[in-house]
Design an enzyme around this catalytic site. Structure first.
Site, PDB file in Angstrom:
ATOM      1  N   CYS A 179      83.027   2.093  35.620  1.00  0.00           N
ATOM      2  CA  CYS A 179      83.958   1.831  34.526  1.00  0.00           C
ATOM      3  C   CYS A 179      83.325   0.785  33.630  1.00  0.00           C
ATOM      4  CB  CYS A 179      85.302   1.323  35.060  1.00  0.00           C
ATOM      5  SG  CYS A 179      86.452   0.860  33.740  1.00  0.00           S
ATOM      6  N   GLU A 182      85.235   7.333  29.828  1.00  0.00           N
ATOM      7  CA  GLU A 182      84.126   7.762  30.656  1.00  0.00           C
ATOM      8  C   GLU A 182      83.341   8.810  29.880  1.00  0.00           C
ATOM      9  OE1 GLU A 182      81.793   6.829  32.626  1.00  0.00           O
ATOM     10  OE2 GLU A 182      83.397   6.138  33.948  1.00  0.00           O
TER      11      GLU A 182
END
Length: 253
Positions: free
Chosen positions: A2, A115
């Site tokens: 992340c 993402e």
């Protein structure tokens, strides 16, 4: 991994949502951030015994911390830029994270995270073309990412100097399953509302029951503009679906 997320809710809303007892950032307000990146200041919810006040009860607090964990033993705080994530599979073992995991867990509020999926066409083997996605709760509720935090002291300053102390954090990551794993194999570990207190409780050592792949039901994802690739860009347009997906996005679960 992340590496970017969005956190735009007003501080007052977070104080109420997380039932915070002590606003540890009373004179500061970060404002909305649609492109939270490593080394930026972020909101964190944690539970600690206040320095001031009677009693020894840990209370739920809101703090502003820097994203990128700096262990207490680090000689140089610049190490934090490389320690933005802590893998849940090894967090209880790695020297950089194990003490924080055992004693200093936190929640990092987010609207959602970004993402990048590798595309089959375009780019090169060394530099493949990637498509950013915004992944968030389908019901619009706040996302509580699992985090750990740490205190680092600049020994070149007096202990009572506010600038002598740096508070930093890392996002705990886990395996992304099902369709979400098709975008990227890792994701932030999310803590459900009914487990917030347990995760935050410094009296629960290591919270072993959390060391399992996180459930990702209720999340939805859609492709967004590559403008999010640059930290210089920061606005609501970053979380808007691309025109061809505008209006419905791609439901994952």
């Amino acid at each position: 991994m992340c590496g970017r997320y969005a956190s735009t809710r007003p501080k007052q809303e977070l104080l109420e949502e997380f039932e915070v007892e002590l606003d540890g950032a009373a004179e500061e307000d970060l404002g909305p951030d649609y492109n939270v990146a490593p080394t930026k200041p972020v909101y964190a919810i944690l539970s600690r015994v206040p320095k001031e006040g009677p009693g020894d009860r840990a209370v739920r607090q809101l703090r502003i911390v820097k994203w990128g964990l700096v262990p207490a033993w680090a000689k140089d705080p610049s190490i934090g830029s490389k320690m933005i994530n802590a893998r849940v599979e090894t967090i209880a073992e790695k020297p950089s994270f194990r003490r924080a995991f055992a004693q200093r867990r936190c929640l990092l509020p987010a609207d959602g995270y970004y993402e990048w999926a590798v595309l089959e066409e375009g780019g090169t083997a060394k530099r493949p073309k990637k498509q950013p996605y915004f992944i968030h709760p389908a019901d619009g509720e706040v996302m509580a990412m699992a985090g750990i935090y740490e205190f680092w002291r600049d020994k070149g300053r007096a202990e009572d100097d506010p600038l002598a102390w740096l508070t930093t954090c890392a996002v705990v990551t886990t395996t992304a399953r099902d369709e979400l794993g098709a975008i990227h194999e890792r994701m932030p570990m999310l803590i459900e509302r009914d487990r917030w207190a347990q995760w935050l409780d410094p009296g629960v050592p290591e919270a072993e029951e959390f060391l399992v792949p996180a459930a990702s039901a209720g999340l939805t994802a859609y492709p967004v503009s590559s403008a999010v690739n640059s930290v210089r860009n920061n606005g609501p347009e970053l979380v808007e679906p691309l025109p061809e997906d505008r209006g419905d996005g791609q439901a994952l679960f």
